[in-house]
Every structure is written in C-alpha cells, then in structure tokens.
Design an enzyme around this catalytic site. Structure first.
Site, PDB file in Angstrom:
ATOM      1  NE  ARG A 249      -4.122  -1.849   0.258  1.00 36.86           N
ATOM      2  CZ  ARG A 249      -4.161  -2.986  -0.443  1.00 36.86           C
ATOM      3  NH1 ARG A 249      -3.163  -3.302  -1.253  1.00 36.86           N
ATOM      4  NH2 ARG A 249      -5.198  -3.794  -0.320  1.00 36.86           N
ATOM      5  CD  GLU A 277      -1.902   3.270  -6.655  1.00 36.66           C
ATOM      6  OE1 GLU A 277      -1.122   2.901  -5.759  1.00 36.66           O
ATOM      7  OE2 GLU A 277      -2.803   2.561  -7.139  1.00 36.66           O
ATOM      8  CG  HIS A 296      -2.219  -0.930  -7.919  1.00 35.51           C
ATOM      9  ND1 HIS A 296      -2.748  -0.115  -6.950  1.00 35.51           N
ATOM     10  CD2 HIS A 296      -2.254  -2.176  -7.397  1.00 35.51           C
ATOM     11  CE1 HIS A 296      -3.093  -0.825  -5.895  1.00 35.51           C
ATOM     12  NE2 HIS A 296      -2.807  -2.085  -6.146  1.00 35.51           N
TER      13      HIS A 296
END
Length: 338
Positions: A249, A277, A296
């Site tokens: 994370r 992000e 990701h």
C-alpha cells in the site's frame, strides 16, 4: 436453500469482471454446485431486480466493485450464509453487519498473492543487478556495460533480502527466494522465531531489518499504525545503495521522505503503489534513474484473474458439500489484513 438442498448463488461485482474471473468450465462447476440466480451479475443492491435476487441467495460470490454489505442490504438477504470473494481484500464490502449475522467469509487473497510475489522476486533480482539505472542510461542512448554505482557490489549472491510482513504475499516471496543464494530475513510483530524458521528466514526487529538489508520489500497491511512505516528516520537508516520495493500500500511509505532519499542518491526504489496514486505530474520520482514506477500491476491481471476464480469455485463447492472453507476470513484476522 432450494428444494433439493442445493444453495442458490449470485454474483456481485463490477461490470465485465465475471467473464474474466470464470471460464466456461469454472461456470459449469458453479452450476453443478449451486443454482445460479437467473438475475444478471449484480453491480448494485438497490434496484428491484437486485433486491429480488438478494432475497433468494444463500451464497454471494463477490469481486472488485461489489457494493458494501451493510445491515440494510443484509436485511434484504435473509438466506445469505456465505460471501465468497474472488479477489483479495474484503475490507471494501464486508461490514460489521456481516460478522454480526454470522455470515461465513472467504477470500482469494492467497491466489492474488502469487503474481504479487512473482513480481516482487523479479524486481529483487533486477534491483540487485542494478538494471534500473542501466535501463535509464540505455534509454538515453548511452550504452554502458558496468553499473553506474561501483561503490555497491552488484549481484544477488549473498545479498540480504528483508521482507516486512509475513502476509500471504510475504510468505510466498520468502518461499520463492529459496531458489536463490540470498539471506532471507523477516519482520512481523505477530511472528515467532520458530515460525520464521519454518519460512526459511531469520526474525529481526523492523529497524534492524531495514538497516542491514540490501533490499527491503514491503508486504504489511494498511493500518493506522503502519502509516508511514518507512518514514524519514527508517529510510535514512537503509544501507547506501539499498532498494525499497513496495507492492503493498502506498501509505506505508512517506513519499516526501522517499523522494528526498532517492534524490540524494542514497536509495533505489521499485514502486507499484504510491501515496498519492498516481503521483503528481511534477513528482521527481517519475523520471529518476533510481526509480521504477509501475501502475499497480503486481496483482492479478489477465489470465491471472482465472486463478482467483478457480479458488472461489473451490470454496463454493466446499460450501455445497457442507465442508469448511479453505480460505476463511474472520473479523479478528481482517484487522491485520490488507
């Protein structure tokens, strides 16, 4: 339950996902184990169609985009006894009301851990070979056979790899690293020395692991106590030339402190997740030769989604046979999960 004691099952996930999670054979297996609800895949729980489907189901197979299973939603699903999640984290849709109702919950986190661990190990190998700065130089048209940072020994032999978090991903990373001549260490407040030994690793405190490892790979959950786990102090304690890998994370890392550490030339970084992000367009991390940024992608993509679907199908078959789940999630466990 239906008249022949077969459970009724419905799918709840974002549009278009079911066809990527389940192939024809997996759908046939679901149909053999349960009566598939005639309603299309549920993307919301408020329409008359969705309410009618909820009233009939015993098992809900969920995926990314499943709406929260609130007390109000569960009141419309009096027969619901199990939620089988064909993805990793269930925090986005499993609420306290599910535990209060005694609903069984399963997760495909173990299946999603496979590609994340594979990505991580690939990046560990490349990082220790100093491929990141070499790629940057090659892209600029400057061929170079020797790594630019000659002060740090290049290669993976005898390097120490520090895994932060003995999660499903962290454990698989340690298992895959058995094939390499590296020293494995792990930091996890819930792990004992004996348990670390069974994983083939030495148990260290987090500060010692960070300051002595050539690669620090993050696999801890996002919790209030793990926010900025890698802060300025810990980043500054890393070995010069060490690499930080984050596939967990983004908020585990203080982005401003990492930007400063990378900018000073002290560290390398492989970031599949960031905070925020995506990063701001003007972030120096985008084009720094010591940084690899990926959007990701470490988790399940493409054909890898079928692995999560396969796990979910197996869980439904177990429920239909009145067998215990292989991958249960409890309220207590969820507090320590991503």
């Amino acid at each position: 339950m239906t008249s022949d004691n077969r459970p009724r099952l419905a799918l709840a996930m974002q549009e278009g996902l079911a066809g990527r999670l389940f192939d024809d054979e997996q759908l046939r297996r679901l149909g053999r184990a349960a009566d598939l609800d005639p309603a299309p895949v549920l993307h919301e729980f408020s329409s008359p169609r969705a309410k009618a489907s909820l009233a009939r189901v015993d098992i809900l197979v969920t995926g990314w985009g499943c709406p929260p299973l609130t007390a109000e939603v569960l009141a419309r699903a009096p027969r619901l006894r199990a939620v089988v999640h064909a993805a990793g984290s269930v925090k986005h849709h499993v609420t306290a009301a599910c535990w209060e109702r005694g609903i069984a919950v399963s997760s495909a986190a173990a299946a999603n851990a496979v590609p994340v661990a594979e990505y991580t190990v690939a990046m560990i190998v490349l990082a220790n070979k100093r491929v990141l700065p070499l790629l940057a130089r090659q892209a600029s048209g400057h061929a170079q056979t020797d790594p630019p940072d000659s002060s740090v020994p290049v290669g993976n032999y005898r390097k120490q790899i520090g895994v932060v978090g003995a999660s499903a991903v962290g454990r698989r990373v340690l298992a895959l690293l058995r094939n390499y001549d590296v020293e494995r260490v792990v930091a996890d407040p819930y792990l004992t020395e004996a348990e670390a030994g069974t994983l083939g690793a030495r148990l260290l405190g987090l500060d010692e692991l960070v300051s002595t490892s050539d690669v620090v790979s993050l696999h801890a959950p996002s919790l209030p106590q793990t926010r900025h786990l890698m802060d300025a102090r810990r980043l500054s304690s890393m070995r010069p030339g060490a690499t930080l890998i984050n596939t967990a994370r983004g908020e585990l890392v203080d982005t401003a402190a990492l930007t400063a550490a990378v900018g000073s030339g002290q560290l390398y970084a492989v970031l599949d997740v960031t905070d925020p992000e995506p990063l701001p367009a003007d972030s120096p991390l985008w084009n720094h030769p010591h940084v690899a940024l990926t959007p990701h992608v470490a988790g399940s993509l493409g054909t890898e989604l079928l692995r999560m679907g396969e796990l979910a199908v197996g869980e439904v078959e177990r429920l239909a046979d009145s067998r215990p789940l292989n991958h249960p999630v409890s309220a207590r466990l969820l507090e320590r999960m991503a």
